[in-house]
Design an enzyme around this catalytic site. Structure first.
Site, PDB file in Angstrom:
ATOM      1  CD  GLU A 128      -3.140   0.274   0.138  1.00 30.39           C
ATOM      2  OE1 GLU A 128      -2.825   0.414  -1.055  1.00 30.39           O
ATOM      3  OE2 GLU A 128      -4.168   0.757   0.612  1.00 30.39           O
ATOM      4  CB  THR A 182      -3.740   7.489  -3.200  1.00 29.47           C
ATOM      5  OG1 THR A 182      -4.836   6.674  -3.605  1.00 29.47           O
ATOM      6  CG2 THR A 182      -3.648   7.458  -1.686  1.00 29.47           C
TER       7      THR A 182
END
Ligand code: HSE
Length: 308
Positions: A128, A182
């Protein structure tokens, strides 16, 4: 050669006020990947989905997670992954998390389940970090692996609690076809927070957790408000405030950005209502000239699982 195939559900991170510390797994969308482990070295990734994935193994979120687990296990193996079904990359419902989570769940199975759930979440966070500009957050990977709602109580040391998603609650999710990275949506966030905003936010997180534990949709709705992150991120979602008003008028209990977006979600306690909310969201984006997909989803309380 040993092989396994796993399913990993999509996830909604933050859930409004729980930036980087809360997320939930959702049914109706997910990744399917198979992994083969054989003697040798190196990672090979085959993409059989409709979507592009990073062109090199080094850029794929699965790679750091696999390497971290192999290193912790103290073994050298050749790992071949075939992605068969993929959550649309960049949609904001945990696409990168599903890949990282799927890689660790599959590899752990092939290694004889030697790592705990908590360790698997920590390995998945390595992946991630690659997609979020270095930030190691677990609010997608933890629910993707464990299912239900996961509250991260502490990152150092890493600790979480899992709360089942109430079966009668329902989410309406819409994905406007716009790009929100993101890393960019994290870059707009303030470094300092006024005390009165912090007080509101931690009251809301407490209310949200209590609301889910008591299956109190009213409390969930009143608490799922983000006064810290959303004001800076809503600019990425065209007509955000207008859409919230339309959904509230139609009976949505809560409405927020899913993770860093661009997907948005509303909660309610009725599947027919959720279908209605999906239509409102799709119509909203289409009226602005933006193609949008939507889906109705219950919570996935099982999490990532071996399917064969
Ligand atoms: N908590 C993360 C963020 C989730 O909001 O940046 C990213 O999907």
């Amino acid at each position: 050669m040993e092989q396994v195939t796993v399913f990993i559900p999509a996830s909604i991170a933050n859930m409004g006020c729980g930036f980087d510390i809360m997320g939930m797994a959702v049914e109706s969308a997910g990744d399917i990947l198979s992994m083969e482990m054989s003697e040798g070295d190196g990672i090979e990734i085959i993409n059989r989905t409709d979507y592009d994935i990073p062109s090199t193994v080094e850029d794929n979120v699965m790679t750091p997670s696999i390497r971290a687990m192999l290193e912790a296990a103290g073994v050298r193996k050749h790992i071949k992954i075939t992605l068969m079904c993929k959550i649309m990359p960049g949609s904001g419902i945990g696409s990168s998390a599903a890949s990282a989570a799927g890689a660790v769940v599959a590899l752990n199975h092939l290694l004889g389940n030697r790592f705990s759930e908590k360790e698997m979440v920590e390995f998945a966070m390595e992946g991630e970090a690659l997609s979020s500009g270095g930030a190691k957050h677990a609010d997608n990977v933890a629910p993707a692996i464990l299912g239900g709602i996961v509250l991260i109580c502490s990152y150092h040391p890493f600790e979480y609690i899992r709360i089942p998603f109430p079966e009668t609650f329902c989410a309406a999710i819409a994905h406007p076809r716009i790009t929100v990275k993101t890393s960019e949506s994290r870059a707009v966030l303030p470094k300092d927070i006024p005390l009165h905003d912090a007080i509101l936010q931690w009251a809301n997180v407490g209310g949200l957790v209590a609301g889910f534990m008591n299956k109190d949709m009213g409390l969930v709705g009143r608490s799922m408000r983000d006064v810290i992150v959303e004001p800076h991120r809503k600019r990425f979602i065209p007509g955000f405030d207008d859409l919230r008003s339309k959904l509230a008028a139609a009976g949505a209990t809560a409405f927020n950005i899913s993770g860093s977006g661009p997907s948005v979600f509303a909660l309610c306690d009725d599947e027919d209502k959720a279908k209605e909310l999906c239509k409102i969201m799709s119509d909203h984006f289409e009226s602005l000239g933006i193609e949008a997909d939507s889906l109705v989803a219950h919570g996935d309380n099982r999490g990532a699982r071996v399917i064969f």
